[in-house]
Scaffold this active site. Structure first.
Site, PDB file in Angstrom:
ATOM      1  N   CYS A 276      44.020  60.531  40.050  1.00 38.36           N
ATOM      2  CA  CYS A 276      42.932  59.681  40.143  1.00 38.36           C
ATOM      3  C   CYS A 276      42.463  60.112  41.973  1.00 38.36           C
ATOM      4  O   CYS A 276      41.283  60.263  41.808  1.00 38.36           O
ATOM      5  CB  CYS A 276      43.193  58.164  40.117  1.00 38.36           C
ATOM      6  SG  CYS A 276      44.265  57.369  41.242  1.00 38.36           S
ATOM      7  N   HIS A 334      44.270  52.610  42.437  1.00 40.01           N
ATOM      8  CA  HIS A 334      43.453  53.427  41.711  1.00 40.01           C
ATOM      9  C   HIS A 334      42.273  53.988  42.634  1.00 40.01           C
ATOM     10  O   HIS A 334      41.772  53.132  43.185  1.00 40.01           O
ATOM     11  CB  HIS A 334      43.133  52.973  40.600  1.00 40.01           C
ATOM     12  CG  HIS A 334      42.047  53.714  39.595  1.00 40.01           C
ATOM     13  ND1 HIS A 334      42.377  55.060  39.125  1.00 40.01           N
ATOM     14  CD2 HIS A 334      40.795  53.499  39.165  1.00 40.01           C
ATOM     15  CE1 HIS A 334      41.409  55.510  38.654  1.00 40.01           C
ATOM     16  NE2 HIS A 334      40.426  54.638  38.458  1.00 40.01           N
ATOM     17  N   ASP A 357      33.767  56.604  38.634  1.00 42.98           N
ATOM     18  CA  ASP A 357      35.035  56.887  38.385  1.00 42.98           C
ATOM     19  C   ASP A 357      35.254  58.216  37.630  1.00 42.98           C
ATOM     20  O   ASP A 357      35.191  58.412  36.432  1.00 42.98           O
ATOM     21  CB  ASP A 357      35.837  55.884  37.866  1.00 42.98           C
ATOM     22  CG  ASP A 357      37.220  55.899  37.609  1.00 42.98           C
ATOM     23  OD1 ASP A 357      37.789  57.216  38.044  1.00 42.98           O
ATOM     24  OD2 ASP A 357      38.056  54.988  37.447  1.00 42.98           O
ATOM     25  N   ASN A 397      39.142  42.248  38.787  1.00 42.45           N
ATOM     26  CA  ASN A 397      39.459  40.771  38.525  1.00 42.45           C
ATOM     27  C   ASN A 397      40.414  40.298  37.557  1.00 42.45           C
ATOM     28  O   ASN A 397      40.563  38.901  37.302  1.00 42.45           O
ATOM     29  CB  ASN A 397      37.997  40.274  38.351  1.00 42.45           C
ATOM     30  CG  ASN A 397      37.224  40.108  39.694  1.00 42.45           C
ATOM     31  OD1 ASN A 397      37.453  39.380  40.559  1.00 42.45           O
ATOM     32  ND2 ASN A 397      36.096  41.216  39.681  1.00 42.45           N
ATOM     33  N   ASP A 399      43.213  38.947  35.235  1.00 40.79           N
ATOM     34  CA  ASP A 399      44.491  37.927  35.468  1.00 40.79           C
ATOM     35  C   ASP A 399      45.650  38.648  34.945  1.00 40.79           C
ATOM     36  O   ASP A 399      45.714  39.388  34.059  1.00 40.79           O
ATOM     37  CB  ASP A 399      44.463  36.500  34.716  1.00 40.79           C
ATOM     38  CG  ASP A 399      43.248  35.778  35.376  1.00 40.79           C
ATOM     39  OD1 ASP A 399      42.661  36.095  36.462  1.00 40.79           O
ATOM     40  OD2 ASP A 399      42.684  34.563  34.652  1.00 40.79           O
TER      41      ASP A 399
END
Length: 685
Positions: A276, A334, A357, A397, A399
């Site tokens: 990456c 990342h 990306d 974001n 969980d």
């Protein structure tokens, strides 16, 4: 009357490069200019002089083989940002070698142009002409260009700076990695332009591709897809496991120049290999070359949500071993790219930084690319907009649900809403340090939240993780930042929340892991029994010795977990965290650093002290855009534990400005690379 005859066109390269702030490209021996600003060229006439009364001049502009515009040369110096224009400055006219100013619109397409300058004698309509070429880039200095960025410091950082820092590691211990963007090195400009030419959109419809190249949204999607080789003859082949014998281990790359020039010289065969940070750094180089402000961004604890439910599940055994049971994953870090542009296609309020990306993870519009997704839209969860906002939103974001399994059954479950995207950062403008930009992507809930504490490098909160059950709370923390060659010390605080004594079985487990994979087998574990009086708080201290982790971890990370089991109720509670071990740094010292000038040999010394408990050897590589042509490599002989070496190298700076001299030592008997860098101020000769 004798006909007007044009013998040649002088492109006034040095003057135009300076005027367009493209003088870094002087080694390309081409005229490189920015749109929305005039280019001055001089005609070399053969025979008589130019007569404004009897002679006409015209300019034909071609992009590829397509006629872009044919326009007369006027005497009006008024610049237009919306159309092509050519004019002569009548007040400063040299009739024998007249200067022509060619001005492109601020929305002109990026690419390699040819132009033909016609001289026409009135009455005879006889034409004489000469050719010229120029490469046109976006212009962040032009207020009418959609990539305009107002701050000169930011233009210097995000367009002109040919070196920088990438951040890897973990939230608690971000590691700065030097990188040479190399946008002004020989062959890099040409490789970036070739990237546009060999892209599938250009090959499918050249004329449409040329027309679309006026838009940085379009350009950025093409580049994002072309950095990886999944759908095309892109620059880099990704590889995340196995050996790298057929190419280069991604951790050994030091800059973009070697990758881009190798790709171009091979006839556009993918360079092996990238991960990456390599994909992102090379894309940043290409975008800076094309004139689009760009920076490399790291998202720590980056979620890859494969089923779009914004939940990442992690599974543990009752002894604290992390299990590979989920298609979802969390990368410890990342790395992607942000580019600056106006988003007229999305309406009001979404201009500025856009996420792109190039690492091939998911398809977008049928190809492996991602973005541009406005950072503001990610923060506001505008998942109804293009491009790829849901993917980026989940990355920062989602969980985390941690599950303990015993014989296939769930015996404990906990939820963490703050771990993912706990720190998002980039290199600061002008200074070689980390800039925290988490708040650009996420709403920080409160000054005391875990996000706030984890997102600050200066935070003194060393808490790793917490686990809680009805009867017990467990908190695990490192005593200090782990350093290679030193003992890893950590403390577990166990709190009995009930007014009854408890007998607890405790399991500790440590596994090595790569930043984007599930952990490997356990390399350290221990267990015992803990007696808790009613409402008691007990501290349990543990250590992992260097000889226990050195040969296993290297540049990898450690997944550390503790599981407590109430022997009476069989209730389980888990606390876990992943951390990196900071390596020693190479120390670079510059001789006579106050007198470093272009084209004069300078000397530097690289010092390394072996922190490991055994001998090490390896290969030392020293590089630096504008300082060293290519790389300087030397083999380091075996060095005893605690031993030091000093390696002297020489270099001849070729460019003025603040440059980065970087060194990396790839150890041959340890899975580790030691790095260091030094900023160097080079003045004119």
């Amino acid at each position: 009357m004798e006909d007007l005859k044009i013998k040649d066109v002088n492109l006034e390269i040095s003057e135009n490069l300076e005027r367009h702030r493209t003088d870094g490209f002087s080694s390309s021996e081409a005229l490189v200019v920015r749109r929305g600003a005039p280019i001055r060229v001089s005609l070399q006439l053969e025979g008589r002089a130019f007569n404004p009364t009897t002679d006409l001049l015209k300019v034909q502009i071609m992009l590829g083989v397509h006629l872009y515009v044919l326009m007369p040369v006027t005497f009006s110096k008024t610049i237009s940002y919306t159309r092509w224009k050519a004019y002569v400055d009548r007040d400063n006219l040299d009739s024998q070698n007249p200067s022509i100013f060619i001005s492109s619109p601020a929305s002109a397409s990026v690419g390699c142009y040819t132009f033909k300058m016609f001289g026409i004698t009135r009455g005879t309509n006889k034409k004489s002409y000469a050719f010229g070429k120029f490469t046109l880039l976006c212009n962040p200095w032009c207020p009418a260009d959609v990539v305009y960025i107002a701050s000169e410091d930011k233009r210097e950082e995000y367009i002109q700076n040919d070196s920088g820092l990438l951040f890897i590691g973990t939230t608690m211990n971000p590691v700065s990695r030097p990188w040479s963007f190399d946008q002004f090195e020989p062959g890099v400009l040409e490789a970036c332009l070739k990237l546009l030419q060999v892209s599938p959109p250009h090959q499918a419809n050249k004329k449409m591709d040329y027309l679309n190249r006026k838009n940085p949204v379009y350009i950025s999607r093409v580049v994002s897809a072309m950095i990886n080789s999944e759908d095309d003859c892109g620059v880099l082949k990704g590889k995340w496991e196995g050996d790298f014998k057929q190419g280069v281990n991604p951790s050994l790359w030091t800059g973009s120049g070697d990758i881009l020039t190798k790709w171009a010289e091979s006839g556009f065969k993918p360079v092996m290999y990238g991960q990456c940070w390599v994909f992102a750094a090379v894309m940043c180089t290409v975008m800076r070359v094309l004139g689009i402000p760009s920076r490399v961004v790291t998202n720590f604890n980056s979620a890859h949500d494969t089923n779009d439910n914004l939940v990442i599940e992690e599974f543990y055994s009752i002894t604290g071993q992390k299990l590979n049971r989920s298609k979802d994953s969390i990368w410890n870090f990342h790395v992607w790219v942000e580019c600056w542009m106006t988003r007229r296609d999305l309406g009001f309020g979404l201009d500025g930084w856009q996420v792109l990306d190039p690492t091939p993870q998911e398809r977008s519009g049928g190809v492996f690319c991602c973005g541009p997704a406005p950072v503001k839209a990610v923060k506001d969860r505008r998942i109804d907009l293009i491009y790829d906002i849901p993917f980026v939103y989940a990355a920062v974001n989602a969980d985390v649900h941690s599950v303990i399994l015993s014989e296939g059954k769930v015996v404990n479950y906990s939820k963490d809403t703050e771990r993912v995207g706990s720190l998002i950062c980039t290199k600061a403008v002008t200074f070689p340090r980390l800039q925290n930009i988490t708040g650009d992507y996420k709403y920080i809930r409160s000054p005391t939240s875990t996000i706030s504490s984890r997102s600050s490098r200066m935070s003194e909160d060393s808490t790793l993780s917490r686990g809680s059950s009805k009867g017990v709370l467990v908190v695990m923390s490192l005593d200090k930042t782990p350093v290679a060659g030193e003992t890893v010390s950590f403390t577990v605080k166990v709190i009995n929340k009930q007014r009854a004594a408890k007998l607890m079985k405790i399991h500790f487990n440590a596994q090595a892991k790569e930043y984007n994979h599930s952990p490997s087998d356990t390399f350290w574990e221990t267990q015992g029994v803990v007696k808790l009086a009613p409402m008691e708080v007990k501290l349990i201290r543990q250590q992992i010795l260097p000889v226990q982790y050195e040969d296993v971890v290297g540049d990898d990370l450690i997944n550390l977990a503790v599981v407590l089991e109430d022997l009476a109720s069989q209730e389980q509670v888990l606390a876990s965290e992943e951390f990196n071990i900071a390596s020693t740094q190479l120390i670079i010292q510059i001789s006579n650093k106050e007198t470093i000038v272009c084209d004069k040999e300078q000397a530097a010394t690289v010092t390394f002290t072996n922190p490991f408990s055994h001998m090490v050897s390896g290969v030392l590589t020293v590089a630096g855009a504008g300082l060293i042509q290519g790389k300087v490599q030397s083999r380091i002989l075996p060095l005893l534990p605690g031993g030091s070496l000093k390696q002297r190298i020489t270099f001849i700076p070729s460019k003025v400005g603040i440059k980065m001299l970087q060194a990396s030592l790839a150890l041959s008997n340890v899975n580790s690379t030691i790095r260091g860098f030094k900023m160097v101020s080079v003045s004119g000769a």
